[in-house]
Design a protein around this motif. Structure first.
Motif, PDB file in Angstrom:
ATOM      1  N   LEU A  98      -2.110  -7.289  15.153  1.00  0.00           N
ATOM      2  CA  LEU A  98      -2.951  -7.818  15.800  1.00  0.00           C
ATOM      3  C   LEU A  98      -3.614  -7.073  16.463  1.00  0.00           C
ATOM      4  CD1 LEU A  98      -2.428 -10.628  15.836  1.00  0.00           C
ATOM      5  CD2 LEU A  98      -0.449 -10.268  17.981  1.00  0.00           C
ATOM      6  N   LEU A  99      -4.798  -7.438  16.760  1.00  0.00           N
ATOM      7  CA  LEU A  99      -5.318  -6.696  17.962  1.00  0.00           C
ATOM      8  C   LEU A  99      -5.729  -7.971  18.910  1.00  0.00           C
ATOM      9  CD1 LEU A  99      -8.241  -6.536  14.943  1.00  0.00           C
ATOM     10  CD2 LEU A  99      -6.657  -4.824  16.565  1.00  0.00           C
ATOM     11  N   ASN A 100      -6.111  -6.802  20.129  1.00  0.00           N
ATOM     12  CA  ASN A 100      -5.965  -7.987  21.935  1.00  0.00           C
ATOM     13  C   ASN A 100      -7.772  -7.871  21.849  1.00  0.00           C
ATOM     14  OD1 ASN A 100      -5.424  -7.809  23.952  1.00  0.00           O
ATOM     15  ND2 ASN A 100      -6.575  -6.156  24.902  1.00  0.00           N
ATOM     16  N   ASP A 101      -7.465  -9.003  22.671  1.00  0.00           N
ATOM     17  CA  ASP A 101      -8.849  -9.586  22.918  1.00  0.00           C
ATOM     18  C   ASP A 101      -8.929 -10.050  24.545  1.00  0.00           C
ATOM     19  OD1 ASP A 101      -8.678 -12.852  23.426  1.00  0.00           O
ATOM     20  OD2 ASP A 101      -7.897 -11.741  20.856  1.00  0.00           O
ATOM     21  N   VAL A 109      -0.126 -15.622  22.346  1.00  0.00           N
ATOM     22  CA  VAL A 109      -0.057 -14.365  21.081  1.00  0.00           C
ATOM     23  C   VAL A 109       2.168 -14.588  20.448  1.00  0.00           C
ATOM     24  CG1 VAL A 109       0.521 -11.713  20.475  1.00  0.00           C
ATOM     25  CG2 VAL A 109      -1.637 -12.991  21.649  1.00  0.00           C
ATOM     26  N   VAL A 110       2.289 -14.610  22.051  1.00  0.00           N
ATOM     27  CA  VAL A 110       4.253 -14.655  22.131  1.00  0.00           C
ATOM     28  C   VAL A 110       4.639 -15.396  20.810  1.00  0.00           C
ATOM     29  CG1 VAL A 110       6.599 -14.647  23.026  1.00  0.00           C
ATOM     30  CG2 VAL A 110       4.185 -13.685  23.773  1.00  0.00           C
ATOM     31  N   VAL A 127       6.069  -6.536  22.064  1.00  0.00           N
ATOM     32  CA  VAL A 127       4.461  -6.102  20.948  1.00  0.00           C
ATOM     33  C   VAL A 127       3.683  -7.349  22.034  1.00  0.00           C
ATOM     34  CG1 VAL A 127       3.786  -6.643  18.993  1.00  0.00           C
ATOM     35  CG2 VAL A 127       6.253  -6.497  19.006  1.00  0.00           C
ATOM     36  N   MET A 128       3.728  -8.425  22.326  1.00  0.00           N
ATOM     37  CA  MET A 128       2.632  -8.919  23.257  1.00  0.00           C
ATOM     38  C   MET A 128       2.239  -7.626  24.009  1.00  0.00           C
ATOM     39  SD  MET A 128       1.742 -10.443  25.925  1.00  0.00           S
ATOM     40  CE  MET A 128       3.105 -10.385  26.670  1.00  0.00           C
ATOM     41  N   HIS A 163      -8.622 -20.055  19.835  1.00  0.00           N
ATOM     42  CA  HIS A 163      -8.675 -18.647  20.314  1.00  0.00           C
ATOM     43  C   HIS A 163      -8.731 -17.677  19.442  1.00  0.00           C
ATOM     44  CE1 HIS A 163      -6.289 -20.873  23.419  1.00  0.00           C
ATOM     45  NE2 HIS A 163      -4.771 -20.804  22.192  1.00  0.00           N
ATOM     46  N   PRO A 164     -10.329 -16.881  19.894  1.00  0.00           N
ATOM     47  CA  PRO A 164     -10.131 -15.990  19.501  1.00  0.00           C
ATOM     48  C   PRO A 164      -9.830 -14.336  18.614  1.00  0.00           C
ATOM     49  CG  PRO A 164     -10.969 -15.188  21.414  1.00  0.00           C
ATOM     50  CD  PRO A 164     -10.378 -16.953  21.497  1.00  0.00           C
TER      51      PRO A 164
END
Length: 172
Positions: A98-101, A109-110, A127-128, A163-164
């Motif tokens: 999972l990649l951050n933006d 995300v949760v 994890v988030m 959401h991206p």
């Protein structure tokens, strides 16, 4: 002496067969049916053409046979022979990342981690935070098909909610 054979001379089985005895059997043990059949074979006018397996049956001793009694030319250990089967290899595993933006909310995300990866709220929150701080986190390790499905589900769900969020997979 010319023309003489060297080695043991085979004895004529006819006298033993006429008495109802198989070669190598004990004279006191006779089978009346086999004795009559053997006498018929010996008394026939021409040489009988009985297949070898049938004749081998009549040459068996009258006591029960055991596997250790078998004479097949092998004097090796009488152990069980097993076939080796080719072991199937485990499928290669893939990490789902999972990649951050900067635009996807933390709660979204949760929610994804709970819904698609079966994490508890505490695990998903941890994890988030890892994704937020390090930019990327491994959220699961699966076989290729499962990892591919998880990535597709997350990406589709994120797109539907505008959401991206990016989710990828790579070989472990």
């Amino acid at each position: 002496m010319r023309g003489a054979r060297s080695g043991p001379v085979a004895a004529d089985p006819a006298p033993a067969l006429s008495r109802g005895l198989a070669p190598g059997s004990i004279p006191g043990q006779t089978n009346p049916f086999l004795a009559g059949f053997r006498a018929y074979i010996v008394a026939s006018t021409r040489t009988p053409r009985i297949p070898a397996p049938v004749m081998e049956f009549f040459d068996l001793p009258l006591h029960p046979l055991h596997m250790s009694d078998r004479k097949d030319g092998n004097d090796q250990d009488a152990s069980v022979i097993t076939k080796t089967r080719a072991r199937t290899q485990r499928p290669p595993l893939y990490k789902v990342l999972l990649l951050n933006d900067d635009y996807t909310p933390m709660e979204f995300v949760v929610h994804i981690l709970e819904r698609f990866f079966g994490m508890t709220h505490a695990q998903a929150f941890e994890v988030m935070l890892t994704v937020h701080k390090k930019g990327v986190a491994v959220v699961g390790v699966f076989s290729f098909e499962v990892a591919e499905t998880k990535v597709a589900q997350v990406m589709d769900f994120a797109r539907r909610h505008q959401h991206p969020l990016q989710c990828t997979m790579e070989k472990e």
